[in-house]
Design a protein around this motif. Structure first.
Motif, PDB file in Angstrom:
ATOM      1  N   ASN A  84       9.370 -34.665  19.879  1.00 16.42           N
ATOM      2  CA  ASN A  84       8.189 -34.789  19.649  1.00 16.42           C
ATOM      3  C   ASN A  84       7.047 -34.214  20.351  1.00 16.42           C
ATOM      4  O   ASN A  84       7.382 -33.523  21.569  1.00 16.42           O
ATOM      5  CB  ASN A  84       7.676 -36.344  19.510  1.00 16.42           C
ATOM      6  N   SER A  85       5.874 -33.937  19.957  1.00 22.08           N
ATOM      7  CA  SER A  85       4.831 -33.244  20.730  1.00 22.08           C
ATOM      8  C   SER A  85       5.237 -31.688  21.339  1.00 22.08           C
ATOM      9  O   SER A  85       5.111 -31.742  22.546  1.00 22.08           O
ATOM     10  CB  SER A  85       4.222 -34.136  21.751  1.00 22.08           C
ATOM     11  N   LEU A  86       6.077 -30.856  20.295  1.00 23.50           N
ATOM     12  CA  LEU A  86       6.591 -29.832  20.932  1.00 23.50           C
ATOM     13  C   LEU A  86       5.463 -28.862  21.419  1.00 23.50           C
ATOM     14  O   LEU A  86       4.611 -28.812  20.821  1.00 23.50           O
ATOM     15  CB  LEU A  86       7.474 -29.099  19.906  1.00 23.50           C
ATOM     16  N   LYS A  87       5.586 -28.132  22.526  1.00 17.07           N
ATOM     17  CA  LYS A  87       4.908 -27.306  23.205  1.00 17.07           C
ATOM     18  C   LYS A  87       5.262 -25.902  22.855  1.00 17.07           C
ATOM     19  O   LYS A  87       6.877 -25.671  22.975  1.00 17.07           O
ATOM     20  CB  LYS A  87       4.735 -27.521  24.688  1.00 17.07           C
ATOM     21  N   PRO A  88       4.808 -24.610  23.116  1.00 12.79           N
ATOM     22  CA  PRO A  88       5.302 -23.203  23.000  1.00 12.79           C
ATOM     23  C   PRO A  88       6.407 -23.216  24.391  1.00 12.79           C
ATOM     24  O   PRO A  88       7.460 -22.305  24.078  1.00 12.79           O
ATOM     25  CB  PRO A  88       4.059 -22.369  23.266  1.00 12.79           C
ATOM     26  N   GLU A  89       6.218 -23.862  25.320  1.00 15.00           N
ATOM     27  CA  GLU A  89       7.044 -23.624  26.418  1.00 15.00           C
ATOM     28  C   GLU A  89       8.450 -24.379  26.248  1.00 15.00           C
ATOM     29  O   GLU A  89       9.369 -24.270  26.964  1.00 15.00           O
ATOM     30  CB  GLU A  89       6.552 -24.118  27.743  1.00 15.00           C
ATOM     31  N   ASP A  90       8.738 -25.186  25.128  1.00 16.31           N
ATOM     32  CA  ASP A  90       9.789 -25.596  24.751  1.00 16.31           C
ATOM     33  C   ASP A  90      10.702 -24.678  23.951  1.00 16.31           C
ATOM     34  O   ASP A  90      11.864 -25.087  23.719  1.00 16.31           O
ATOM     35  CB  ASP A  90       9.607 -26.932  23.974  1.00 16.31           C
ATOM     36  N   THR A  91      10.030 -23.427  23.538  1.00 11.84           N
ATOM     37  CA  THR A  91      10.875 -22.709  22.915  1.00 11.84           C
ATOM     38  C   THR A  91      12.266 -22.083  23.669  1.00 11.84           C
ATOM     39  O   THR A  91      12.162 -21.513  24.767  1.00 11.84           O
ATOM     40  CB  THR A  91       9.887 -21.406  22.577  1.00 11.84           C
ATOM     41  N   ALA A  92      13.427 -22.210  23.102  1.00 15.10           N
ATOM     42  CA  ALA A  92      14.592 -21.894  23.701  1.00 15.10           C
ATOM     43  C   ALA A  92      15.720 -21.914  22.951  1.00 15.10           C
ATOM     44  O   ALA A  92      15.542 -22.566  21.743  1.00 15.10           O
ATOM     45  CB  ALA A  92      14.818 -22.752  25.127  1.00 15.10           C
ATOM     46  N   VAL A  93      17.008 -21.534  23.304  1.00 12.76           N
ATOM     47  CA  VAL A  93      18.357 -22.033  22.524  1.00 12.76           C
ATOM     48  C   VAL A  93      18.780 -23.255  23.359  1.00 12.76           C
ATOM     49  O   VAL A  93      18.840 -23.510  24.490  1.00 12.76           O
ATOM     50  CB  VAL A  93      19.153 -20.948  22.818  1.00 12.76           C
ATOM     51  N   TYR A  94      18.830 -24.130  22.671  1.00 18.18           N
ATOM     52  CA  TYR A  94      19.280 -25.643  22.963  1.00 18.18           C
ATOM     53  C   TYR A  94      20.791 -25.597  22.703  1.00 18.18           C
ATOM     54  O   TYR A  94      21.350 -25.427  21.699  1.00 18.18           O
ATOM     55  CB  TYR A  94      18.451 -26.505  22.165  1.00 18.18           C
ATOM     56  N   TYR A  95      21.490 -25.994  23.904  1.00 17.59           N
ATOM     57  CA  TYR A  95      22.872 -26.297  23.709  1.00 17.59           C
ATOM     58  C   TYR A  95      23.307 -27.733  23.973  1.00 17.59           C
ATOM     59  O   TYR A  95      22.570 -28.324  24.927  1.00 17.59           O
ATOM     60  CB  TYR A  95      23.520 -25.508  24.763  1.00 17.59           C
ATOM     61  N   CYS A  96      24.059 -28.249  23.200  1.00 21.91           N
ATOM     62  CA  CYS A  96      24.886 -29.334  23.850  1.00 21.91           C
ATOM     63  C   CYS A  96      26.171 -29.380  24.638  1.00 21.91           C
ATOM     64  O   CYS A  96      26.784 -28.269  24.307  1.00 21.91           O
ATOM     65  CB  CYS A  96      24.989 -30.527  22.403  1.00 21.91           C
ATOM     66  N   ALA A  97      26.348 -30.367  25.269  1.00 25.30           N
ATOM     67  CA  ALA A  97      27.574 -30.209  26.350  1.00 25.30           C
ATOM     68  C   ALA A  97      28.132 -31.648  26.326  1.00 25.30           C
ATOM     69  O   ALA A  97      27.424 -32.545  26.301  1.00 25.30           O
ATOM     70  CB  ALA A  97      27.062 -29.625  27.516  1.00 25.30           C
ATOM     71  N   ALA A  98      29.487 -31.610  26.797  1.00 23.46           N
ATOM     72  CA  ALA A  98      30.000 -33.039  27.279  1.00 23.46           C
ATOM     73  C   ALA A  98      31.006 -32.833  28.425  1.00 23.46           C
ATOM     74  O   ALA A  98      31.509 -31.613  28.636  1.00 23.46           O
ATOM     75  CB  ALA A  98      30.907 -33.420  25.988  1.00 23.46           C
ATOM     76  N   LYS A  99      30.973 -33.852  28.976  1.00 22.08           N
ATOM     77  CA  LYS A  99      31.948 -33.610  30.359  1.00 22.08           C
ATOM     78  C   LYS A  99      32.540 -35.277  30.572  1.00 22.08           C
ATOM     79  O   LYS A  99      32.138 -36.064  30.038  1.00 22.08           O
ATOM     80  CB  LYS A  99      30.800 -33.474  31.636  1.00 22.08           C
ATOM     81  N   GLY A 100      33.640 -34.758  31.154  1.00 22.47           N
ATOM     82  CA  GLY A 100      34.567 -36.096  31.293  1.00 22.47           C
ATOM     83  C   GLY A 100      34.236 -36.542  32.820  1.00 22.47           C
ATOM     84  O   GLY A 100      34.381 -37.964  32.896  1.00 22.47           O
ATOM     85  N   SER A 101      33.951 -35.619  33.630  1.00 15.30           N
ATOM     86  CA  SER A 101      33.464 -36.523  35.149  1.00 15.30           C
ATOM     87  C   SER A 101      32.282 -37.249  35.063  1.00 15.30           C
ATOM     88  O   SER A 101      31.545 -37.313  34.146  1.00 15.30           O
ATOM     89  CB  SER A 101      33.272 -35.172  35.906  1.00 15.30           C
ATOM     90  N   ILE A 102      32.262 -38.152  36.147  1.00 14.89           N
ATOM     91  CA  ILE A 102      31.024 -39.263  35.892  1.00 14.89           C
ATOM     92  C   ILE A 102      30.105 -38.691  37.009  1.00 14.89           C
ATOM     93  O   ILE A 102      30.317 -38.076  38.068  1.00 14.89           O
ATOM     94  CB  ILE A 102      31.625 -40.673  36.659  1.00 14.89           C
ATOM     95  N   GLY A 103      28.868 -38.794  36.717  1.00 15.40           N
ATOM     96  CA  GLY A 103      27.765 -38.480  37.718  1.00 15.40           C
ATOM     97  C   GLY A 103      27.261 -37.020  37.248  1.00 15.40           C
ATOM     98  O   GLY A 103      27.755 -36.410  36.310  1.00 15.40           O
TER      99      GLY A 103
END
Length: 124
Positions: A84-103
């Motif tokens: 929400n309340s997006l700003k021009p500086e939020d412009t980017a390619v967004y990636y999702c990721a998953a990890k099995g390690s903790i922390g």
């Protein structure tokens, strides 16, 4: 193996909202911590938000706190990022990721699986 596919990106005016989705397949990601990263042209990939495998803990980059919300639906094997309340500086390619390690939620190198990315463009 886990396959991740992002969707929901697009072009929006400053002040607008977008909801990104990250659909997982191959195996359930309920036992994985998951996160969102972004990369703008000419810049390094940076951490945006993360959620622990138990959903108890969430983490945010300072500049998105109060504007972005990360969540996940274990039944759908899907993670979301409400922006929400997006700003021009939020412009980017967004990636999702998953990890099995903790922390180490903010460290991209700790993530095992990545999606292909979805473009978010915020016009002023």
């Amino acid at each position: 193996q886990v396959q991740l596919v992002e969707s929901g990106g697009g072009l929006v005016q400053a002040g607008g909202s977008l909801r990104l989705s990250c659909a997982a397949s191959g195996r359930t990601v309920s036992n994985y911590d998951m996160g969102w990263f972004r990369q703008a042209p000419g810049q390094d990939r940076e951490f945006v938000a993360a959620i622990s495998r138990s959903d108890v803990s969430t983490y945010y980059f300072d500049s998105v706190k109060g504007r972005f919300t990360i969540s996940r639906d274990h039944a759908q094997n899907t993670m979301y990022l409400q922006m929400n309340s997006l700003k021009p500086e939020d412009t980017a390619v967004y990636y999702c990721a998953a990890k099995g390690s903790i922390g180490s939620y903010r460290i991209s190198a700790r993530y095992d699986y990545w999606g292909q990315g979805t473009q978010v463009t915020v016009s002023s």
